[in-house]
Every structure is written in structure tokens, then in C-alpha cells.
Design a protein around this motif. Structure first.
Motif, PDB file in Angstrom:
ATOM      1  N   PHE A 279      -9.039  -2.637  -4.596  1.00 10.96           N
ATOM      2  CA  PHE A 279      -8.899  -1.942  -3.318  1.00 10.96           C
ATOM      3  C   PHE A 279      -9.382  -2.860  -2.211  1.00 10.96           C
ATOM      4  O   PHE A 279     -10.029  -3.880  -2.460  1.00 10.96           O
TER       5      PHE A 279
ATOM      6  N   GLN B  76      -4.508   6.327  -6.877  1.00 11.14           N
ATOM      7  CA  GLN B  76      -4.797   4.920  -6.605  1.00 11.14           C
ATOM      8  C   GLN B  76      -5.343   4.811  -5.186  1.00 11.14           C
ATOM      9  O   GLN B  76      -5.019   5.639  -4.331  1.00 11.14           O
ATOM     10  N   PRO B  77      -6.173   3.804  -4.920  1.00 15.34           N
ATOM     11  CA  PRO B  77      -6.683   3.648  -3.553  1.00 15.34           C
ATOM     12  C   PRO B  77      -5.544   3.339  -2.588  1.00 15.34           C
ATOM     13  O   PRO B  77      -4.579   2.667  -2.944  1.00 15.34           O
TER      14      PRO B  77
ATOM     15  N   ASP C  47       0.823  -1.199   0.000  1.00 15.61           N
ATOM     16  CA  ASP C  47       0.000   0.000   0.000  1.00 15.61           C
ATOM     17  C   ASP C  47       0.863   1.257   0.000  1.00 15.61           C
ATOM     18  O   ASP C  47       0.556   2.253  -0.640  1.00 15.61           O
TER      19      ASP C  47
ATOM     20  N   TYR D  74     -15.456   2.636  -8.657  1.00 19.31           N
ATOM     21  CA  TYR D  74     -15.280   3.107  -7.291  1.00 19.31           C
ATOM     22  C   TYR D  74     -16.508   3.962  -6.982  1.00 19.31           C
ATOM     23  O   TYR D  74     -16.959   4.729  -7.842  1.00 19.31           O
TER      24      TYR D  74
ATOM     25  N   ASN E 211      -4.913   2.508   1.836  1.00 21.07           N
ATOM     26  CA  ASN E 211      -5.704   2.083   2.992  1.00 21.07           C
ATOM     27  C   ASN E 211      -4.911   2.216   4.285  1.00 21.07           C
ATOM     28  O   ASN E 211      -3.951   1.494   4.515  1.00 21.07           O
TER      29      ASN E 211
ATOM     30  N   ALA F 245     -10.425   1.494   2.284  1.00 22.70           N
ATOM     31  CA  ALA F 245      -9.504   2.328   1.490  1.00 22.70           C
ATOM     32  C   ALA F 245     -10.145   3.655   1.106  1.00 22.70           C
ATOM     33  O   ALA F 245     -11.369   3.801   1.092  1.00 22.70           O
TER      34      ALA F 245
END
Ligand code: FES
Length: 340
Positions: free
Chosen positions: A52, A113-114, A13, A82, A116, A56
Motif C-alpha cells: 500500500f 485491498q488498500p 489503484d 496493516y 488510495n 491508503a
């Protein structure tokens, strides 16, 4: 925030935070509740989006140039879209108002981009989800994920009134199954969830996730003070008060930063930020909150002794990254070397 996730997942991530951005098209906008709209983003060419995980969020780059963070609220198994839910803030600084008033289906926007910082634990015996108002958005993707995993959870959801409650039909289905509790406080927090009761008993193996307005988060933290840090996960989209970020400029000291790519060294005066100095020298860093809670400005460092002032990075992340909107250096003699 004490995120519980594997080191590999966390590294992955963090690597994703390499400032990659891409375009999406708004496929649909739908009404969820008073002042709350859902925005569905898809790839303009119909390709799948990057995967994802539940909890996130993405950065949304608005036409004004502002950047805002929104949690993804759809099922993480959906690869074609999304979905974010956006509350029109009364004191909007241009983010929520711009989305509510200026974009239409068909509008193209740039997003990150996602990423988290609010991931579900993989080893919990039970998950307790606490949402205040629009803080329910990451919980909806968590509910989808936990339902699929078949893991026990209970969602506690407090809003002002039914007409201001996003996802009410879905949550009422959970209420009927004994998996959710909804409270409306009509503007008086004393009428809402009794957090002391909800959080009185900590059972080892339980994991607590909470998201919502600052006052709600502070109340949850007070009521869950006896829960261990590793069992608590908070998504905060506003600055949390700390001694460091409350420090006056006069209490700060200057320090040097060095760019690894060029070897150039610049001085950061008290009262100025690393981002300010980089900008003065032609290095543009994406920023959003500029207060250390959104993660947009995360930058790798290669040497030096950063004084972290963010509320995003955990101890392990801090060995490698700094939030350059707010971090300073503990050393006046050794530069903080940034991987830029
Ligand atoms: S801009 Fe939000 S953490 Fe730096």
C-alpha cells in the motif's frame, strides 16, 4: 479532492477497486488513547499482504455485514501487516463500537485491498499535514514515508486533550525536532490550531493534506480557500454538502441503466438509487457510506452520461467510473451502461 499522482498509479489503484476482498486475522489490539484502539491485521497463513502507499485506506467488513473505511497508519514499507486506529464514535452506527466491543485477537475479518484517494505528491517542495483528532491516522503513514524520502514536512495536529491524542509519543518526537505542532482545544475549536495563521501563505510547490471531522475539514477549506485546488488533498469520511446531493427526490428525474453482461435494462425512479434497483434485480453491490464519499460502490460504465454526485472521483476517473450509490444519469433517453 485533487489527488496528485501519476496516471499509471491512479489507474492501477482504480483497477484494484475491482471489489477484491480477502481474509485477515487480528493479530493484536492495543490502546492508543482514550476511546482509540489500534488493530493489527495479518494474513492468516503468514503470507505478505498486498503493498500500500501512504494515505491508503481499506474497507473492513464487520461481522454485522456493515462495511467501514479505515486509513492505514503503519509504515507503507511493512508488508506483513496493516494497522488501523479506530475511535469509538459516540454515535456509532455499529462500525467503531463493533470493532471495540466484539472483535478479539484471533478474530478473522474480510477486508478490501488498500486503495488510495489521498496519496502524497511526488513533486512537492514541502508537505503540510493537518490532522484533526482521529484524522491523524493517514498522516502517520505519510510521516513514515516522507521521513524515508527525506522530504520537508510539518504535521499540525489538533485534539481535544492529551489523553485523547493517538500517537502522542511519536508526534512529540517530531515536535522536539520542529517538525510538528500539537494543539489541544478542550472542546472549543477557538482554542485549537489557528488555521488562518498556518495557511496564510501559499508557497508554490507546497502541498496540503487534511483529514479529520467534518467541522475541522470545513474550517481548513475556508482557511485554505486561496490555495490552488491542485495543492489541496482532503480525506473526508463523511459526506460533503453539495447542491446535487442535497437535491430532493422531487427534483430528480428517472433514467435507465443497462447491464453490459446481460443486456437487461432497468428503470431508476426519482428517489431511488442505482444500487436499490440493482438489488431489486438480484445484483448485489457492496456499499458502505451510500453517500458518495467512501468509494466502496465504484463501478465502471461503458456508455451513457452519468451525473456524478460523489466526492471521491476526479475528472479523469469520472470518464470511466461512477459511484452507483449516488450517481444518476443526465439523459432520460440513453441508458447508463454499467460494466456488470
Ligand atoms: S457506498 Fe460509499 S461511495 Fe458508494
Amino acid at each position: 479532492m485533487a489527488a496528485v499522482m501519476s496516471t499509471d498509479q491512479r489507474r492501477e489503484d482504480l483497477e484494484i477497486l475491482a471489489k477484491k476482498k480477502f481474509n485477515v486475522r487480528i493479530q493484536s489490539i492495543s490502546y492508543l488513547a482514550e476511546d482509540i484502539l489500534a488493530f493489527e491485521f495479518v494474513d492468516p497463513d503468514g503470507a505478505n499482504l498486498l503493498p500500500f502507499t501512504a494515505g491508503a485506506h481499506i474497507d473492513v467488513h464487520l461481522p454485522s455485514g456493515a462495511i467501514r473505511q479505515y486509513s492505514l497508519c503503519n509504515d507503507p514499507t511493512e508488508t506483513h501487516r496493516y494497522v488501523v486506529a479506530v475511535l469509538r464514535e459516540v454515535k456509532s452506527r455499529g462500525g467503531s463500537a463493533a470493532l471495540h466491543d466484539e472483535v478479539r485477537p484471533g478474530t478473522e475479518l474480510t477486508i478490501s485491498q488498500p486503495r488510495n484517494h489521498f496519496a502524497l505528491s511526488k513533486s512537492a517542495s514541502r508537505h503540510v499535514l493537518l490532522a484533526g483528532g482521529i484524522g491523524v491516522t493517514p498522516m502517520m503513514s505519510m510521516v513514515a514515508e516522507l521521513t524515508r524520502r527525506g522530504e520537508p514536512f510539518h504535521l499540525y495536529y489538533c485534539t481535544r486533550s492529551p489523553i485523547r491524542t493517538a500517537f502522542l509519543p511519536q508526534v512529540m518526537t517530531l515536535v522536539e525536532k520542529g517538525m510538528a505542532t500539537v494543539a489541544h482545544d478542550n472542546g472549543n475549536p477557538e482554542n485549537g490550531l489557528v488555521l488562518d495563521e498556518v495557511l496564510t501563505h501559499y508557497t508554490p510547490g507546497n502541498q496540503l493534506y487534511y483529514c479529520g471531522p467534518a467541522g475541522f475539514l470545513d474550517a481548513v477549506e475556508a482557511a485554505a480557500a486561496h490555495w490552488p485546488d491542485e495543492a489541496k488533498h482532503c480525506e473526508r469520511f463523511a459526506v460533503a454538502p453539495t447542491d446535487l446531493n442535497a437535491a430532493e427526490p422531487e427534483a430528480q428525474t428517472g433514467f435507465d441503466i443497462k447491464l453490459a453482461s446481460t443486456g437487461e435494462t432497468y428503470h431508476v425512479e426519482p428517489g431511488r438509487t442505482i444500487v436499490d434497483v440493482l438489488f431489486d434485480n438480484g445484483v448485489d453491490i457492496d456499499v458502505s457510506c451510500e453517500e458518495g464519499y467512501c468509494g466502496t460502490c465504484m463501478t465502471r460504465y461503458l456508455a451513457g452520461h452519468p451525473e456524478h454526485r460523489d466526492t471521491v472521483l476526479d475528472a479523469e476517473d469520472r470518464q470511466e467510473f461512477v459511484m452507483v450509490c449516488c450517481a444518476r444519469s443526465k439523459s432520460e433517453s440513453e441508458p447508463l451502461v454499467l460494466d456488470i
